[in-house]
Motif scaffolding. Structure first.
Motif, PDB file in Angstrom:
ATOM      1  N   CYS A  72      -5.100  -3.667   4.758  1.00  0.00           N
ATOM      2  CA  CYS A  72      -3.915  -4.397   5.179  1.00  0.00           C
ATOM      3  C   CYS A  72      -4.103  -4.702   6.658  1.00  0.00           C
ATOM      4  O   CYS A  72      -4.525  -3.834   7.418  1.00  0.00           O
ATOM      5  N   CYS A  73      -3.830  -5.931   7.042  1.00  0.00           N
ATOM      6  CA  CYS A  73      -3.980  -6.285   8.452  1.00  0.00           C
ATOM      7  C   CYS A  73      -2.736  -7.011   8.958  1.00  0.00           C
ATOM      8  O   CYS A  73      -2.813  -7.909   9.775  1.00  0.00           O
ATOM      9  N   LEU A  74      -1.593  -6.561   8.452  1.00  0.00           N
ATOM     10  CA  LEU A  74      -0.362  -7.279   8.811  1.00  0.00           C
ATOM     11  C   LEU A  74       0.212  -6.896  10.174  1.00  0.00           C
ATOM     12  O   LEU A  74       1.011  -7.626  10.726  1.00  0.00           O
ATOM     13  N   CYS A  75      -0.145  -5.730  10.689  1.00  0.00           N
ATOM     14  CA  CYS A  75       0.407  -5.370  12.002  1.00  0.00           C
ATOM     15  C   CYS A  75      -0.660  -4.687  12.858  1.00  0.00           C
ATOM     16  O   CYS A  75      -1.742  -4.352  12.372  1.00  0.00           O
ATOM     17  N   TYR A  77      -0.748  -1.764  14.088  1.00  0.00           N
ATOM     18  CA  TYR A  77      -1.074  -0.382  13.722  1.00  0.00           C
ATOM     19  C   TYR A  77      -2.429  -0.370  13.004  1.00  0.00           C
ATOM     20  O   TYR A  77      -3.176   0.570  13.049  1.00  0.00           O
ATOM     21  N   GLY A  78      -2.630  -1.458  12.276  1.00  0.00           N
ATOM     22  CA  GLY A  78      -3.817  -1.592  11.431  1.00  0.00           C
ATOM     23  C   GLY A  78      -4.933  -2.268  12.196  1.00  0.00           C
ATOM     24  O   GLY A  78      -4.843  -2.402  13.384  1.00  0.00           O
ATOM     25  N   CYS A  80      -5.535  -1.259   8.235  1.00  0.00           N
ATOM     26  CA  CYS A  80      -5.534   0.022   7.541  1.00  0.00           C
ATOM     27  C   CYS A  80      -6.307  -0.095   6.239  1.00  0.00           C
ATOM     28  O   CYS A  80      -6.149  -1.062   5.500  1.00  0.00           O
ATOM     29  N   LEU A  82      -6.659   0.881   2.666  1.00  0.00           N
ATOM     30  CA  LEU A  82      -5.760   1.428   1.640  1.00  0.00           C
ATOM     31  C   LEU A  82      -6.510   1.775   0.353  1.00  0.00           C
ATOM     32  O   LEU A  82      -5.896   1.958  -0.694  1.00  0.00           O
ATOM     33  N   GLY A  88      -1.386   3.434   4.511  1.00  0.00           N
ATOM     34  CA  GLY A  88      -1.542   2.820   5.820  1.00  0.00           C
ATOM     35  C   GLY A  88      -0.838   3.626   6.898  1.00  0.00           C
ATOM     36  O   GLY A  88      -0.122   4.598   6.605  1.00  0.00           O
ATOM     37  N   ALA A  89      -1.013   3.220   8.145  1.00  0.00           N
ATOM     38  CA  ALA A  89      -0.364   3.929   9.255  1.00  0.00           C
ATOM     39  C   ALA A  89       1.154   3.898   9.126  1.00  0.00           C
ATOM     40  O   ALA A  89       1.856   4.757   9.653  1.00  0.00           O
ATOM     41  N   CYS A  90       1.668   2.903   8.432  1.00  0.00           N
ATOM     42  CA  CYS A  90       3.124   2.827   8.242  1.00  0.00           C
ATOM     43  C   CYS A  90       3.559   3.593   7.009  1.00  0.00           C
ATOM     44  O   CYS A  90       4.751   3.692   6.738  1.00  0.00           O
ATOM     45  N   ILE A  92       2.541   2.881   3.837  1.00  0.00           N
ATOM     46  CA  ILE A  92       2.552   2.086   2.590  1.00  0.00           C
ATOM     47  C   ILE A  92       1.294   2.374   1.768  1.00  0.00           C
ATOM     48  O   ILE A  92       0.225   2.648   2.304  1.00  0.00           O
ATOM     49  N   ARG A 100       4.011  -6.348  -1.747  1.00  0.00           N
ATOM     50  CA  ARG A 100       4.536  -6.956  -0.522  1.00  0.00           C
ATOM     51  C   ARG A 100       3.918  -8.348  -0.312  1.00  0.00           C
ATOM     52  O   ARG A 100       4.598  -9.297   0.069  1.00  0.00           O
ATOM     53  N   THR A 182       6.847  -4.521   8.402  1.00  0.00           N
ATOM     54  CA  THR A 182       6.273  -3.172   8.442  1.00  0.00           C
ATOM     55  C   THR A 182       7.401  -2.146   8.502  1.00  0.00           C
ATOM     56  O   THR A 182       8.357  -2.292   9.264  1.00  0.00           O
TER      57      THR A 182
HETATM   58  S1  SF4 Z   1       0.529  -0.049   9.467  1.00  0.00           S
HETATM   59 FE1  SF4 Z   1       1.194  -0.825   7.504  1.00  0.00          FE
HETATM   60  S2  SF4 Z   1       1.678  -2.974   7.865  1.00  0.00           S
HETATM   61 FE2  SF4 Z   1       0.477  -2.281   9.611  1.00  0.00          FE
HETATM   62  S3  SF4 Z   1      -1.628  -2.837   9.063  1.00  0.00           S
HETATM   63 FE3  SF4 Z   1      -1.316  -0.708   8.414  1.00  0.00          FE
HETATM   64  S4  SF4 Z   1      -0.672  -0.854   6.262  1.00  0.00           S
HETATM   65 FE4  SF4 Z   1      -0.433  -2.887   7.189  1.00  0.00          FE
END
Ligand code: SF4
Ligand code: SF4
Ligand code: SF4
Lengths: 781, 179
Positions: A72-75, A77-78, A80, A82, A88-90, A92, A100, A182
């Motif tokens: 996942c590269c939406l934010c 934090y990543g 991430c 999965l 992920g760091a959040c 998920i 999502r 996120t």
């Molecule tokens: S923290 Fe969550 S939303 Fe952000 S990149 Fe990682 S998995 Fe994706």
């Protein structure tokens, strides 16, 4: 609950858009004064109002996630990873992340239809006033907006009323999009429920857009005899100036056609469309023509035929300006959503712009006034056409093409870039030696994406070579399409409602969606005709409707000439553009209300339960690729209508699959007795990707079965299923025993074979219930 | 050869298939599996491996190793034409979905499969379904026997030539025959 929500949305809209309106009163007035149907339980449903219904469906049709990527590269934090059960760091998980993304895609699609509707309605209100009466079907239609009635619990009467519907839709899409942030919704099933909600809002928005344009522009009003119009590359008269329009929002094209009409120029120029604007133009004027679906953009621009190109919104190649520039074709962008980097010339004098376009000092302009667009396009094309004809570049000859093909080093990068894995290098090798047949064959399955050219290190214009070898065929592409008729008449619903619900018309098949076909478009025409011959009702729209039309039988007739446009067994019904898809869902809903007299108003769950258990409708999006197609499919899912996609459809990242082998999944409540009854896996899946057209046809027949089928109806549906399975997959299906409820269900002509199978499978007779998935409160407690 | 997807845009990873660099690897995996199953897509009957089709190799492998066979798409017809009856006919995604369920008793009802061998699916369909299994069927091993790299399988050939492919398939079959 719903009323309260619409109040909230109004406050937000007042601050954001500066509109001052008391919509609560407006909705209340409408409801009370003109509609005596009692309000149902869920008008203006919020994100969670229909969650129980969604979970009921999702409990049977479970998501199977097919991640396109491990990350996942939406934010920030990543990224991430999965993979497996990593989070992920959040926090998920992979299933949450996939749903999502599905929700995001559906939101993009629904927002697109919704905003298309908003622009359309705003423009029409501005032109015709908000009191302009809605009239999607003249005297043939009383239920003018089935989805709006069902979802919002309101009966819109004027263009102005539609604004209230869009206020609600906008609020919902905003909220749904927020869920994808996120650290927001992460439970896959809750996300899936929101996907369904998005789909429902999408259908609502499409309905608004289409009934607004049908009413204001006087498009065919639920007319089974909508005119036969011309479609195909070769149908356009290139001796006239040619205006090419691409996109989905017909407003600027109406500007063009009105200008021609007002200046006695109709017939002097050709107005040709690609994608849904093409269809909607022919609904406005049967003299307009259609080049073809989305995949014809590059080949038609590169033909150099258009004298000007006008683009509006959606599904337009974002490099359209670059391609047009090479051909020295001026481009007008007409939508705030798609400015193409062009200078905004809306405020400048028309004569100045035409002068610059015709002198070649201006290559493109953003013009946000449809009337101005009309005048500029027509006058520019008229002046440019003769000049262009004169200095027309000599086309690449076959010989030159072969020379070009000799540059190929056989590195295969083109093939590795081609979404259909087409054998381009082999075809080019033969072409270089003078044999063009294989390359011309590539044309059939080519979706016009030019990914091959992007990959070629030798800079070979591969797509141009493909079209060069298929030139003769291209020029013969001239067919008839029945223009979009709009809604289905109430009387048609009354006539077929009984046979459909009882299963005696075996089903409604909707061929919809984009043109990302795995091996060419002819498969679609073949499927449509197969099921029309089997007396299903065939509905179609958008690019799929065009593709069905781009086929000729031995006598040169297209399916629209061979089959009636009525909503009846054996009809091929083109409802219109993408937004007209709402009429297909609307027809299913109207069967519940007009034929079965169920209350529609704000009564979503009961109607969806009715449709799911009784209306044998199946959606087929053979070439689905867009986010809009995802949203449209989601709207069908919430109504419990299964959707089949072609092999590219697995890239939507998740399927909704039933498990025929788990008997416990296939019980319904008998509304008469409250007993739980096993009904078999009908319909077996809610969203499934299949590999070949043969498999698709068998699947269509299978998914048309419903628990409510009478024995006669079930026998008929089984006949189609078994017959197709035998013919196309080579054997008797292995699951017949799951679909036979009693001996009377067995098709007489196949009795012996089937009885033997039933014996072997230890089959037991059961009953036909009055099926519902909604369990009454007392049953639950 | 390397671990590069056949269709260049289908970028894999971080977790990606190990390469079947020699036929013994596939052979050992099949031999070690107690409940292997083939998932055979429609392209298997189209691809020419010199005078034979891919599906002919599938049938030989299935017979020799007693591997159960699921025919997806319209592959069933091609099997039947060769006097071979697959154990199940179902859509590829349905097969994938069931394989991801540890409680599924397999095509013959005799217990969960421990190895799924994919062959002949359209590339992206194989890519996505194998991805589903990679993530959600941790106890299932998967192999792709196509001549293109399928990164989401547990084991896959690299992008190899038809010639090389035939040598590999023959070697797997041959190994078994020698036993
Ligand atoms: S923290 Fe969550 S939303 Fe952000 S990149 Fe990682 S998995 Fe994706
Ligand atoms: S333009 Fe046609 S041949 Fe080229 S990559 Fe796209 S589909 Fe393949
Ligand atoms: S990418 Fe270009 S050079 Fe390479 S095989 Fe394709 S056409 Fe030939």
């Amino acid at each position: 609950m719903g009323t309260k929500e619409i109040n909230i949305s109004i406050k937000e809209l007042e601050t954001e858009l500066g509109q001052i309106k008391d919509l609560r009163m407006s909705v209340g007035r409408l409801a009370q004064e003109t509609w005596d149907e009692p309000q149902g339980p869920t008008p203006f449903p919020s994100l969670t109002t229909l969650r129980n219904w969604d979970l009921t469906l999702l409990n049977r049709y479970r998501p199977f996630y097919l991640p396109l990527c491990d990350l996942c590269c939406l934010c920030t934090y990543g990224k991430c990873d999965l993979t497996g059960d990593r989070k992920g760091a959040c926090g998920i998980s992979m299933p949450g992340q996939q749903s999502r993304i599905v929700l995001l895609a559906a939101c993009i699609g629904a927002a697109t239809h919704m905003n298309h509707a908003r622009e359309m309605v705003t423009h029409l209100v501005h032109t015709y006033g908000d009191e302009k009466k809605l009239d999607p079907g003249g005297l043939s239609i009383k239920v003018e907006a089935p989805i709006t009635r069902l979802v919002c619990g309101m009966k819109p009467e004027t263009l102005g009323d539609l604004e209230a519907v869009l206020d609600y839709a906008e609020q919902q899409i905003g909220a749904l999009l927020a869920c994808t942030h996120t650290g927001q919704e992460g439970n896959p099933l809750d996300l899936e429920s929101k996907v369904f909600h998005t789909g429902m809002i999408d259908h609502l928005s499409m309905e608004v857009a289409d009934i607004a344009q049908v009413s204001a522009y006087d498009l065919p009003k639920a007319d089974p005899d909508a005119p036969l119009v011309e479609i195909g590359y070769g149908s356009i008269d290139t001796t006239k100036p040619v205006i090419l329009v691409i996109g989905h929002n017909v407003v600027p094209s109406v500007g063009i056609m009105d200008y021609m009409q007002d200046h006695d120029l109709t017939g002097e120029l050709e107005v040709a469309g690609i994608c849904c604007t093409g269809i909607d133009m022919t609904r406005y004027s049967a003299r307009a023509k259609i080049v073809g679906p989305i995949s014809w953009q590059i080949r038609y621009i590169r033909s150099g035929i258009p004298d000007i190109i006008v683009v509006d919104e959606q599904c337009i190649r974002t490099d359209v300006f670059d391609e047009a520039r090479v051909q020295q074709i001026p481009v007008i962008a007409t939508s705030e959503k798609n400015c193409l980097g062009l200078p905004d010339r809306t405020g400048d004098p028309v004569d100045d712009i035409i002068d610059e376009f015709t002198r070649g000092t201006l290559e493109g302009a953003l013009i946000l006034d449809p009337e101005k667009v009309g005048e500029i396009a027509v006058r520019t094309a008229t002046i440019n056409a003769p000049k262009k004809r004169k200095k027309k570049k000599a086309k690449l000859t076959l010989k030159e093409g072969m020379e070009e093909a000799k540059k190929c080093t056989q590195c295969r990068e083109c093939r590795r870039a081609c979404p259909n894995d087409l054998h381009i290098p082999d075809a080019l090798k033969l072409f270089a030696r003078g044999d063009s047949a294989m390359l011309a064959g590539v044309y059939d399955a080519c979706v016009g994406c030019i990914r091959c050219e992007q990959a070629c290190s030798e800079d070979i214009d591969i797509h141009s070579l493909i079209t060069l070898t298929a030139e003769e065929r291209l020029e013969h592409e001239s067919y008839k399409l029945r223009s979009g008729r709009g809604a289905i008449q109430d009387i048609e619903i009354r006539q077929v409602g009984g046979p459909i619900v009882l299963g005696e018309i075996p089903g409604i098949v909707a061929f919809v969606g984009c043109a990302n076909y795995p091996s060419g478009g002819e498969d679609l025409a073949e499927m449509a005709m197969e099921f029309a011959n089997r007396r299903f009702i065939i509905c179609t729209s958008g690019c799929a409707a065009m593709t069905i039309g781009m086929y000729r039988d031995a006598d040169g007739k297209s399916p629209y000439e061979l089959y009636p446009g009525n909503f009846e067994a054996g009809g091929i019904v083109n409802v219109g553009s993408c937004v007209s898809n709402s009429h297909i869902a609307g027809a299913a809903i109207k069967i519940a209300s007009i034929f079965a007299r169920r209350n529609l108003r704000g009564n979503y769950e009961e109607i969806a339960d009715y449709v799911h258990n009784r209306v044998g409708a199946v959606g087929v999006a053979w070439g689905a690729m867009s986010q809009k197609a995802a949203a449209i499919a989601a709207g069908f899912w919430r109504l419990g209508i299964p959707v089949i996609v072609g092999p590219h459809g697995t890239k939507y990242r998740r399927m909704l699959l039933g498990r025929a082998d788990r008997d416990e999944d296939w019980y319904v409540t008998d509304a008469r007795t409250n007993e739980r009854i096993y009904v078999g896996p009908v319909p077996e899946h809610l969203f499934i990707s299949v590999e070949t057209k043969e498999e698709a046809m068998v699947m269509i027949a299978k998914l048309s079965m419903r628990p409510n089928d009478t024995s006669r109806g079930r026998a008929l549906k089984l006949t189609h299923y078994i017959d197709l399975h035998r013919r196309l997959l080579g054997s008797m299906p292995a699951d017949i025993h799951r679909f036979v409820r009693m001996e009377a269900d067995i098709p007489i002509t196949m009795k012996e074979d089937i009885v033997a199978i039933l014996k072997e499978k230890d089959w037991k007779e059961t009953v036909i219930p009055d099926p519902t998935l909604i369990r009454k409160k007392e049953v639950v407690s | 050869m390397n671990q590069e997807s056949w269709l260049t845009a289908e970028v894999p990873g971080p977790k990606k298939a190990s390469l079947i660099t020699k036929p013994e690897i596939a052979d050992a995996m099949i031999r070690r599996a107690s409940r292997p199953v083939f998932v055979v897509g429609s392209i298997a009957s189209e691809i020419d491996l010199e005078e034979k089709k891919l599906i002919d190799y599938v049938i030989r492998l299935a017979r020799q190793f007693q591997i159960r066979v699921i025919a997806t798409g319209s592959t069933n017809t091609a099997f039947l034409a060769r006097d071979f009856t697959p154990d199940a006919v179902m859509p590829a995604v349905d097969a994938g979905f069931r394989l991801a369920d540890p409680a599924w008793q397999g095509v013959d009802g005799n217990g969960p499969h421990d190895l799924a061998i994919f062959v002949g699916l359209p590339y992206q369909m194989g890519f996505t379904i194998l991805s589903g299994l990679k993530h959600f069927a941790p106890s299932l091993k998967t192999i792709s026997l196509d001549n293109v790299y399928q990164p989401n399988a547990r084991w896959s050939f690299s992008n190899i030539s038809i010639k090389n492919w035939i040598i590999n398939l023959e070697a797997i079959i041959g190994n078994k025959e020698e036993e």
